[in-house]
Design a protein around this motif. Structure first.
Motif, PDB file in Angstrom:
ATOM      1  N   PHE A   1       0.837  -1.189   0.000  1.00  0.00           N
ATOM      2  CA  PHE A   1       0.000   0.000   0.000  1.00  0.00           C
ATOM      3  C   PHE A   1       0.878   1.246   0.000  1.00  0.00           C
ATOM      4  CE2 PHE A   1      -2.731  -3.288   1.635  1.00  0.00           C
ATOM      5  CZ  PHE A   1      -3.921  -3.056   0.973  1.00  0.00           C
ATOM      6  N   LEU A   2       0.415   2.276  -0.710  1.00  0.00           N
ATOM      7  CA  LEU A   2       1.170   3.515  -0.830  1.00  0.00           C
ATOM      8  C   LEU A   2       0.372   4.663  -0.229  1.00  0.00           C
ATOM      9  CD1 LEU A   2       1.776   1.617  -3.384  1.00  0.00           C
ATOM     10  CD2 LEU A   2       2.816   3.634  -4.344  1.00  0.00           C
ATOM     11  N   ASN A   3       1.059   5.520   0.505  1.00  0.00           N
ATOM     12  CA  ASN A   3       0.422   6.732   1.015  1.00  0.00           C
ATOM     13  C   ASN A   3       0.802   7.885   0.081  1.00  0.00           C
ATOM     14  OD1 ASN A   3       3.067   7.379   1.646  1.00  0.00           O
ATOM     15  ND2 ASN A   3       2.814   7.110   3.844  1.00  0.00           N
ATOM     16  N   ALA A   4       0.387   9.098   0.422  1.00  0.00           N
ATOM     17  CA  ALA A   4       0.640  10.245  -0.450  1.00  0.00           C
ATOM     18  C   ALA A   4       2.134  10.470  -0.669  1.00  0.00           C
ATOM     19  CB  ALA A   4      -0.005  11.500   0.139  1.00  0.00           C
TER      20      ALA A   4
ATOM     21  N   PHE B   1      -2.849   1.051  -8.028  1.00  0.00           N
ATOM     22  CA  PHE B   1      -2.027   2.178  -8.469  1.00  0.00           C
ATOM     23  C   PHE B   1      -1.425   1.895  -9.837  1.00  0.00           C
ATOM     24  CE2 PHE B   1       2.184   4.277  -8.599  1.00  0.00           C
ATOM     25  CZ  PHE B   1       1.751   5.592  -8.620  1.00  0.00           C
ATOM     26  N   ARG B   2      -0.906   0.703 -10.010  1.00  0.00           N
ATOM     27  CA  ARG B   2      -0.309   0.337 -11.302  1.00  0.00           C
ATOM     28  C   ARG B   2      -1.368   0.339 -12.405  1.00  0.00           C
ATOM     29  NH1 ARG B   2       3.943  -4.449 -12.661  1.00  0.00           N
ATOM     30  NH2 ARG B   2       4.216  -3.855 -14.829  1.00  0.00           N
TER      31      ARG B   2
ATOM     32  N   LEU C   1      -5.545   8.173   3.651  1.00  0.00           N
ATOM     33  CA  LEU C   1      -5.873   7.705   2.312  1.00  0.00           C
ATOM     34  C   LEU C   1      -4.671   6.949   1.779  1.00  0.00           C
ATOM     35  CD1 LEU C   1      -7.641  10.775   0.695  1.00  0.00           C
ATOM     36  CD2 LEU C   1      -8.645   8.567   1.224  1.00  0.00           C
ATOM     37  N   ILE C   2      -4.932   5.749   1.268  1.00  0.00           N
ATOM     38  CA  ILE C   2      -3.872   4.925   0.701  1.00  0.00           C
ATOM     39  C   ILE C   2      -4.387   4.295  -0.594  1.00  0.00           C
ATOM     40  CG2 ILE C   2      -2.734   4.420   2.898  1.00  0.00           C
ATOM     41  CD1 ILE C   2      -4.205   1.717   2.907  1.00  0.00           C
TER      42      ILE C   2
ATOM     43  N   THR D   1       2.201  17.077  -1.697  1.00  0.00           N
ATOM     44  CA  THR D   1       0.965  17.846  -1.783  1.00  0.00           C
ATOM     45  C   THR D   1       0.191  17.487  -3.048  1.00  0.00           C
ATOM     46  OG1 THR D   1       1.972  19.662  -0.564  1.00  0.00           O
ATOM     47  CG2 THR D   1       0.001  20.175  -1.842  1.00  0.00           C
ATOM     48  N   THR D   2       0.897  17.402  -4.171  1.00  0.00           N
ATOM     49  CA  THR D   2       0.261  17.024  -5.434  1.00  0.00           C
ATOM     50  C   THR D   2      -0.284  15.606  -5.343  1.00  0.00           C
ATOM     51  OG1 THR D   2       1.692  18.507  -6.682  1.00  0.00           O
ATOM     52  CG2 THR D   2       0.637  16.727  -7.911  1.00  0.00           C
ATOM     53  N   ALA D   3       0.477  14.703  -4.752  1.00  0.00           N
ATOM     54  CA  ALA D   3       0.035  13.318  -4.594  1.00  0.00           C
ATOM     55  C   ALA D   3      -1.190  13.245  -3.686  1.00  0.00           C
ATOM     56  CB  ALA D   3       1.163  12.470  -4.026  1.00  0.00           C
ATOM     57  N   TYR D   4      -1.209  14.045  -2.625  1.00  0.00           N
ATOM     58  CA  TYR D   4      -2.348  14.077  -1.705  1.00  0.00           C
ATOM     59  C   TYR D   4      -3.613  14.525  -2.435  1.00  0.00           C
ATOM     60  CZ  TYR D   4      -4.962  14.911   2.593  1.00  0.00           C
ATOM     61  OH  TYR D   4      -5.900  14.884   3.584  1.00  0.00           O
ATOM     62  N   GLU D   5      -3.464  15.528  -3.297  1.00  0.00           N
ATOM     63  CA  GLU D   5      -4.601  15.991  -4.100  1.00  0.00           C
ATOM     64  C   GLU D   5      -5.079  14.881  -5.035  1.00  0.00           C
ATOM     65  OE1 GLU D   5      -3.134  19.514  -5.999  1.00  0.00           O
ATOM     66  OE2 GLU D   5      -3.177  20.674  -4.141  1.00  0.00           O
TER      67      GLU D   5
END
Length: 69
Positions: free
Chosen positions: A15-18, A57-58, A50-51, A30-34
């Protein structure tokens, strides 16, 4: 643009976070969080976080790449 610190999907955690999404895509946290808040992005909420799963994701990245062709 920042360069990704990861060289293959195999290196990623399940799992990936922002922060990790940002590192993979070469963008700020910040861009990833958006991005994680966008309706078409496959994020899930766990508590207040959020994850996104590595597989989803891929798939999302592949789908975005197909749009650019």
């Amino acid at each position: 643009m920042k360069e990704s610190v990861y060289k293959s999907y195999d290196e990623l955690p399940l799992f990936l976070n922002a922060e990790l999404v940002g590192k993979v895509l070469g963008v700020s946290s910040t861009t990833a969080y958006e991005l994680l808040h966008q309706k078409d992005f496959p994020s899930i909420r766990v508590g207040s976080r959020l994850i996104v799963s590595k597989e989803k994701f891929r798939e999302w990245v592949d789908k975005q790449s197909e749009r650019e062709r």
